[in-house]
Write an enzyme that holds these catalytic residues in place. Structure first.
Site, short mmCIF file in Angstrom:
data_model
loop_
_atom_site.label_atom_id
_atom_site.label_comp_id
_atom_site.label_asym_id
_atom_site.label_seq_id
_atom_site.Cartn_x
_atom_site.Cartn_y
_atom_site.Cartn_z
N SER A 190 -9.26 99.66 -5.55
CA SER A 190 -9.13 100.52 -6.74
C SER A 190 -10.42 100.67 -7.55
O SER A 190 -10.38 100.75 -8.78
CB SER A 190 -7.99 100.04 -7.63
OG SER A 190 -6.78 100.14 -6.94
N GLU A 239 -4.90 96.97 6.01
CA GLU A 239 -3.91 97.87 6.63
C GLU A 239 -3.86 97.66 8.15
O GLU A 239 -2.81 97.82 8.77
CB GLU A 239 -4.22 99.33 6.26
CG GLU A 239 -3.86 99.61 4.81
CD GLU A 239 -4.76 100.60 4.09
OE1 GLU A 239 -5.46 101.39 4.75
OE2 GLU A 239 -4.77 100.57 2.84
N GLU A 262 -11.53 92.35 -0.47
CA GLU A 262 -10.56 93.34 -0.95
C GLU A 262 -9.22 92.66 -1.20
O GLU A 262 -8.43 92.47 -0.25
CB GLU A 262 -10.36 94.44 0.10
CG GLU A 262 -11.57 95.28 0.36
CD GLU A 262 -11.20 96.68 0.84
OE1 GLU A 262 -11.63 97.64 0.21
OE2 GLU A 262 -10.44 96.80 1.82
N HIS A 267 -9.49 95.47 8.19
CA HIS A 267 -8.95 96.00 6.93
C HIS A 267 -7.50 95.52 6.79
O HIS A 267 -6.79 95.37 7.78
CB HIS A 267 -9.02 97.52 6.94
CG HIS A 267 -8.67 98.11 5.60
ND1 HIS A 267 -7.37 98.26 5.19
CD2 HIS A 267 -9.45 98.55 4.58
CE1 HIS A 267 -7.37 98.77 3.96
NE2 HIS A 267 -8.62 98.96 3.57
N ASN A 292 -14.02 104.78 2.53
CA ASN A 292 -12.98 104.62 3.55
C ASN A 292 -11.98 105.76 3.35
O ASN A 292 -11.14 105.70 2.45
CB ASN A 292 -12.32 103.24 3.37
CG ASN A 292 -11.20 103.01 4.36
OD1 ASN A 292 -10.96 103.83 5.25
ND2 ASN A 292 -10.50 101.90 4.21
N LYS A 348 -9.62 106.57 5.27
CA LYS A 348 -8.32 106.23 5.88
C LYS A 348 -7.83 107.41 6.73
O LYS A 348 -8.63 108.18 7.23
CB LYS A 348 -7.33 105.80 4.79
CG LYS A 348 -7.92 104.71 3.89
CD LYS A 348 -6.94 103.96 3.07
CE LYS A 348 -7.67 102.90 2.26
NZ LYS A 348 -6.79 102.07 1.46
N GLY A 387 -5.34 100.69 -3.17
CA GLY A 387 -4.45 101.84 -3.28
C GLY A 387 -4.41 102.49 -4.64
O GLY A 387 -3.43 103.12 -5.02
P1 PGA Z 1 -8.73 101.82 -2.65
O1 PGA Z 1 -8.87 101.33 -1.15
O2 PGA Z 1 -10.10 102.06 -3.19
O3 PGA Z 1 -7.91 103.08 -2.56
O4 PGA Z 1 -8.02 100.76 -3.39
C1 PGA Z 1 -9.89 100.45 -0.74
C2 PGA Z 1 -9.73 100.14 0.72
O5 PGA Z 1 -8.59 100.11 1.19
O6 PGA Z 1 -10.71 99.93 1.43
#
Ligand code: PGA
Length: 247
Positions: free
Chosen positions: A210, A94, A164, A92, A8, A10, A170
């Site tokens: 993470s 976000e 998640e 997601h 991802n 983003k 993050g």
């Molecule tokens: P991250 O994000 O691996 O940076 O924690 C995962 C995600 O938001 O899908």
């Protein structure tokens, strides 16, 4: 069993940066046995689909709108992304928090993706205060119940569920593989209850939050974890290729 590893990206990378990444990344994963999916920004999808021709690397979108066409300024539909993508991330955290998406909207998006032959990657997970309040099971169950409303068993088998935990997203702190596994088993139990043993067995449940090249092996060793949704650690090709190859 080969796993599925989804990147991802983003809101990162111009078209040029996306192409530079993929040019380096392709030879690094050419013998990988796992399924690899890159989810870039909409603007990079077309260029990457050309650059990835002849490889096994798949493309996905990070979101989609539920209508197929019409007066929806700024939105992108399934019929547009399915020209290039096999996968689409839906719900997601976000999207849920920054863009106020609720389970009703996520349900509509899921149905649209399935109707268009896309494999939806449905994200669920609790916040830190919900985890501390022992509400993980309740939150994940209600997100699943809402998202899967009126989705039949045949379609449900095509959905990839990404657990998640929001507090772990993050590059901060990942969940422990044991706790992640516990929630994966709760999700499996829910699918079993709503659909059947066969669907619970078939449905792919992946972990995100993470995940990086240091902790991946511990997660990959858990039987109930079928793959990963990787954010930050997928933004650089050599680190991401190590993740792809270590599970
Ligand atoms: P991250 O994000 O691996 O940076 O924690 C995962 C995600 O938001 O899908």
């Amino acid at each position: 069993m080969p796993k599925i590893i989804i990147a991802n990206w983003k809101m990162n990378k111009t078209v040029k940066q996306s192409l530079d990444y993929v040019k380096k990344f392709k030879p690094m994963v050419k013998d990988a046995k796992n399924t690899v999916v890159l989810c870039p920004s909409y603007t990079s999808i077309y260029a990457l689909s050309n650059e990835l021709k002849g490889t096994k690397i798949k493309l996905g979108a990070q979101d989609v709108f539920y209508e197929n066409e019409g007066a929806f300024t700024g939105a992108v539909s399934c019929s547009m992304i399915k020209e290039f993508c096999d996968y689409v991330i839906i719900g997601h955290s976000e999207r849920r928090t920054v863009f106020n998406e609720d389970n009703k909207m996520i349900n509509k998006k899921l149905k649209a993706a399935l109707a268009n032959g896309l494999a939806p990657v449905l994200c669920v997970g609790e916040t830190l205060s919900e985890r501390q309040g022992h509400l993980t099971e309740w939150v994940v169950s209600s997100q699943l119940r809402g998202a899967l409303e009126d989705i039949n068993e045949k379609d449900a088998q095509k959905i990839i569920i990404a657990y998640e935990p929001v507090w772990a997203i993050g590059g901060k702190e990942s969940d422990s593989p044991e706790d992640a596994e516990e929630v994966h088993l709760i999700i499996k139990g829910m699918i079993l209850k709503k659909y059947s043993k066969e669907t619970a067995k078939k449905i792919i449940i992946i972990y995100g939050g993470s995940v990086n090249e240091k902790n991946i092996k511990k997660f990959a060793g858990k039987k109930s974890i079928d793959g990963f949704l990787v954010g930050m650690a997928s933004w650089e090709p050599s680190g991401f290729s190590k993740i792809v190859k270590s599970c």
